[in-house]
Design an enzyme around this catalytic site. Structure first.
Site, PDB file in Angstrom:
ATOM      1  N   GLY A  56       0.759  -1.244   0.000  1.00  0.00           N
ATOM      2  CA  GLY A  56       0.000   0.000   0.000  1.00  0.00           C
ATOM      3  C   GLY A  56       0.790   1.295   0.000  1.00  0.00           C
ATOM      4  O   GLY A  56       0.298   2.315  -0.464  1.00  0.00           O
ATOM      5  N   GLU A 111       4.403   3.808   6.144  1.00  0.00           N
ATOM      6  CA  GLU A 111       3.144   3.056   6.038  1.00  0.00           C
ATOM      7  C   GLU A 111       2.089   3.875   5.295  1.00  0.00           C
ATOM      8  O   GLU A 111       2.100   5.102   5.359  1.00  0.00           O
ATOM      9  CB  GLU A 111       2.608   2.737   7.440  1.00  0.00           C
ATOM     10  CG  GLU A 111       2.782   1.293   7.878  1.00  0.00           C
ATOM     11  CD  GLU A 111       1.875   0.300   7.149  1.00  0.00           C
ATOM     12  OE1 GLU A 111       1.445   0.550   6.006  1.00  0.00           O
ATOM     13  OE2 GLU A 111       1.596  -0.760   7.744  1.00  0.00           O
ATOM     14  N   ASP A 115      -4.739   1.267  10.919  1.00  0.00           N
ATOM     15  CA  ASP A 115      -6.151   1.016  11.214  1.00  0.00           C
ATOM     16  C   ASP A 115      -6.247   0.415  12.623  1.00  0.00           C
ATOM     17  O   ASP A 115      -6.314   1.133  13.614  1.00  0.00           O
ATOM     18  CB  ASP A 115      -6.700   0.090  10.117  1.00  0.00           C
ATOM     19  CG  ASP A 115      -8.184  -0.189  10.262  1.00  0.00           C
ATOM     20  OD1 ASP A 115      -8.783   0.228  11.263  1.00  0.00           O
ATOM     21  OD2 ASP A 115      -8.752  -0.828   9.365  1.00  0.00           O
ATOM     22  N   LYS A 143      -6.562   6.156  11.373  1.00  0.00           N
ATOM     23  CA  LYS A 143      -7.992   6.277  11.663  1.00  0.00           C
ATOM     24  C   LYS A 143      -8.189   6.888  13.053  1.00  0.00           C
ATOM     25  O   LYS A 143      -7.366   6.698  13.952  1.00  0.00           O
ATOM     26  CB  LYS A 143      -8.676   4.925  11.504  1.00  0.00           C
ATOM     27  CG  LYS A 143      -8.699   4.537  10.018  1.00  0.00           C
ATOM     28  CD  LYS A 143      -9.517   3.323   9.691  1.00  0.00           C
ATOM     29  CE  LYS A 143      -9.443   3.084   8.179  1.00  0.00           C
ATOM     30  NZ  LYS A 143     -10.029   1.771   7.788  1.00  0.00           N
ATOM     31  N   PHE A 163     -13.545   2.429   5.229  1.00  0.00           N
ATOM     32  CA  PHE A 163     -12.583   1.746   4.371  1.00  0.00           C
ATOM     33  C   PHE A 163     -12.248   2.679   3.219  1.00  0.00           C
ATOM     34  O   PHE A 163     -13.128   3.160   2.517  1.00  0.00           O
ATOM     35  CB  PHE A 163     -13.147   0.424   3.853  1.00  0.00           C
ATOM     36  CG  PHE A 163     -12.079  -0.404   3.201  1.00  0.00           C
ATOM     37  CD1 PHE A 163     -11.170  -1.106   3.967  1.00  0.00           C
ATOM     38  CD2 PHE A 163     -11.954  -0.434   1.822  1.00  0.00           C
ATOM     39  CE1 PHE A 163     -10.147  -1.833   3.377  1.00  0.00           C
ATOM     40  CE2 PHE A 163     -10.934  -1.166   1.213  1.00  0.00           C
ATOM     41  CZ  PHE A 163     -10.035  -1.871   1.996  1.00  0.00           C
ATOM     42  N   VAL A 164     -10.943   2.940   3.041  1.00  0.00           N
ATOM     43  CA  VAL A 164     -10.527   3.892   2.005  1.00  0.00           C
ATOM     44  C   VAL A 164      -9.686   3.209   0.926  1.00  0.00           C
ATOM     45  O   VAL A 164      -8.988   2.233   1.202  1.00  0.00           O
ATOM     46  CB  VAL A 164      -9.747   5.091   2.609  1.00  0.00           C
ATOM     47  CG1 VAL A 164     -10.678   6.030   3.336  1.00  0.00           C
ATOM     48  CG2 VAL A 164      -8.626   4.634   3.523  1.00  0.00           C
ATOM     49  N   ASP A 170      -5.737  -0.416  -1.735  1.00  0.00           N
ATOM     50  CA  ASP A 170      -6.520  -1.237  -2.661  1.00  0.00           C
ATOM     51  C   ASP A 170      -7.906  -1.603  -2.160  1.00  0.00           C
ATOM     52  O   ASP A 170      -8.163  -1.662  -0.959  1.00  0.00           O
ATOM     53  CB  ASP A 170      -5.772  -2.530  -2.960  1.00  0.00           C
ATOM     54  CG  ASP A 170      -5.786  -3.478  -1.759  1.00  0.00           C
ATOM     55  OD1 ASP A 170      -5.264  -3.097  -0.696  1.00  0.00           O
ATOM     56  OD2 ASP A 170      -6.357  -4.584  -1.881  1.00  0.00           O
ATOM     57  N   ARG A 176      -5.580   0.964  -6.832  1.00  0.00           N
ATOM     58  CA  ARG A 176      -4.400   1.594  -6.221  1.00  0.00           C
ATOM     59  C   ARG A 176      -3.954   2.822  -7.000  1.00  0.00           C
ATOM     60  O   ARG A 176      -3.253   3.678  -6.475  1.00  0.00           O
ATOM     61  CB  ARG A 176      -3.242   0.595  -6.160  1.00  0.00           C
ATOM     62  CG  ARG A 176      -3.480  -0.597  -5.231  1.00  0.00           C
ATOM     63  CD  ARG A 176      -2.189  -1.375  -5.074  1.00  0.00           C
ATOM     64  NE  ARG A 176      -2.375  -2.691  -4.499  1.00  0.00           N
ATOM     65  CZ  ARG A 176      -2.370  -2.951  -3.188  1.00  0.00           C
ATOM     66  NH1 ARG A 176      -2.201  -1.989  -2.317  1.00  0.00           N
ATOM     67  NH2 ARG A 176      -2.532  -4.188  -2.761  1.00  0.00           N
TER      68      ARG A 176
HETATM   69  P1  IMP Z   1      -3.820  -2.502  10.648  1.00  0.00           P
HETATM   70  O1  IMP Z   1      -2.864  -3.631  10.930  1.00  0.00           O
HETATM   71  O2  IMP Z   1      -5.238  -2.853  10.986  1.00  0.00           O
HETATM   72  O3  IMP Z   1      -3.387  -1.198  11.284  1.00  0.00           O
HETATM   73  O4  IMP Z   1      -3.888  -2.287   9.105  1.00  0.00           O
HETATM   74  C1  IMP Z   1      -2.776  -1.961   8.411  1.00  0.00           C
HETATM   75  C2  IMP Z   1      -2.817  -2.377   6.957  1.00  0.00           C
HETATM   76  O5  IMP Z   1      -4.098  -2.832   6.491  1.00  0.00           O
HETATM   77  C3  IMP Z   1      -2.506  -1.145   6.160  1.00  0.00           C
HETATM   78  O6  IMP Z   1      -1.127  -1.039   5.967  1.00  0.00           O
HETATM   79  C4  IMP Z   1      -3.259  -1.378   4.877  1.00  0.00           C
HETATM   80  O7  IMP Z   1      -2.451  -2.110   3.987  1.00  0.00           O
HETATM   81  C5  IMP Z   1      -4.445  -2.188   5.279  1.00  0.00           C
HETATM   82  N1  IMP Z   1      -5.609  -1.317   5.497  1.00  0.00           N
HETATM   83  C6  IMP Z   1      -6.091  -0.894   6.688  1.00  0.00           C
HETATM   84  N2  IMP Z   1      -7.162  -0.085   6.524  1.00  0.00           N
HETATM   85  C7  IMP Z   1      -7.334   0.013   5.190  1.00  0.00           C
HETATM   86  C8  IMP Z   1      -8.274   0.753   4.378  1.00  0.00           C
HETATM   87  O8  IMP Z   1      -9.183   1.470   4.841  1.00  0.00           O
HETATM   88  N3  IMP Z   1      -8.124   0.602   3.027  1.00  0.00           N
HETATM   89  C9  IMP Z   1      -7.161  -0.174   2.468  1.00  0.00           C
HETATM   90  N4  IMP Z   1      -6.269  -0.859   3.189  1.00  0.00           N
HETATM   91  C10 IMP Z   1      -6.355  -0.764   4.529  1.00  0.00           C
HETATM   92 MG    MG Z   2      -0.219  -1.719   4.312  1.00  0.00          MG
END
Ligand code: IMP
Ligand code: MG
Length: 190
Positions: A56, A111, A115, A143, A163-164, A170, A176
């Site tokens: 991402g 990063e 999330d 977030k 969700f973005v 993606d 992307r």
């Molecule tokens: P986390 O481990 O929940 O903090 O999520 C981290 C990873 O999940 C990010 O680096 C993204 O690759 C993916 N991700 C989290 N939220 C989103 C979103 O809203 N859209 C797309 N990818 C996301």
């Molecule tokens: Mg990521």
């Protein structure tokens, strides 16, 4: 009027849903210039290694480093935390490790979005055991509900819990390449 994109039949279970622009391309680019200026000030005269978290972050990373005026090196790490497309699986897997030696180096992790915080926490714990002389974190998006027990040094935007997609992020591996960031309008879904 806000820009929208209608998802067609190629998007399977998402077809018929709408993407709404959340952060315009101009806003992203302006904020990245500010972040790059701040990082450049902090690392003046140093030569940090910037580690992009695949997939991402690749577009954010490319734009950020081109706005910086320090001699940074780049490397990549690939992790996976999403079992399906829009929800974290609760476990983080290392898919590709860094290939450079970070002993005695200043490291900046890049990063796309934080999330649940699981991924960045996994990376922090991994790098904590390394012999890097410093480790900082930059994220384009975080977030507003996210709780972490450590600081993110450089944050682009704090966004609502939606969700973005776009600008590297993606939706089922697609979208992307969008220049702006959009949110998925999906009733009953986070
Ligand atoms: P986390 O481990 O929940 O903090 O999520 C981290 C990873 O999940 C990010 O680096 C993204 O690759 C993916 N991700 C989290 N939220 C989103 C979103 O809203 N859209 C797309 N990818 C996301
Ligand atoms: Mg990521």
């Amino acid at each position: 009027m806000t820009k929208t994109i209608q998802l067609d039949d190629n998007f399977g279970k998402y077809s018929g849903l709408t993407l709404h622009e959340m952060i315009s391309s101009d806003k992203i680019q302006n904020r990245i210039k500010e972040m790059a200026a701040e990082i450049s000030r902090d690392y003046k005269g140093k030569s940090p290694i910037m580690i992009g978290v695949l997939n991402g972050s690749f577009i954010f990373f490319a734009d950020l480093i081109r706005e910086m005026d320090v001699q940074a090196e780049v490397d990549f790490i690939k992790i996976s935390s999403y079992a399906n497309e829009t929800r974290t699986s609760g476990t983080v897997r290392l898919l590709k490790d860094i290939s450079c030696d970070i002993t005695g180096r200043d490291v900046i992790v890049i990063e796309d979005i934080i999330d649940s915080g699981l991924s960045i926490d996994f990376l922090r714990r991994r790098l904590q055991d390394s012999q890097a002389s410093s480790v900082k974190f930059a994220a384009l998006l975080i977030k507003d509900y996210t709780q972490l027990n450590f600081d993110i040094d450089y944050i682009g935007f704090t966004i609502p819990d939606k969700f973005v997609v776009g600008y590297g992020l993606d939706l089922a591996q697609k979208m992307r390449n969008l220049k702006a960031i959009y949110y998925l309008n999906q009733e009953g879904h986070k």
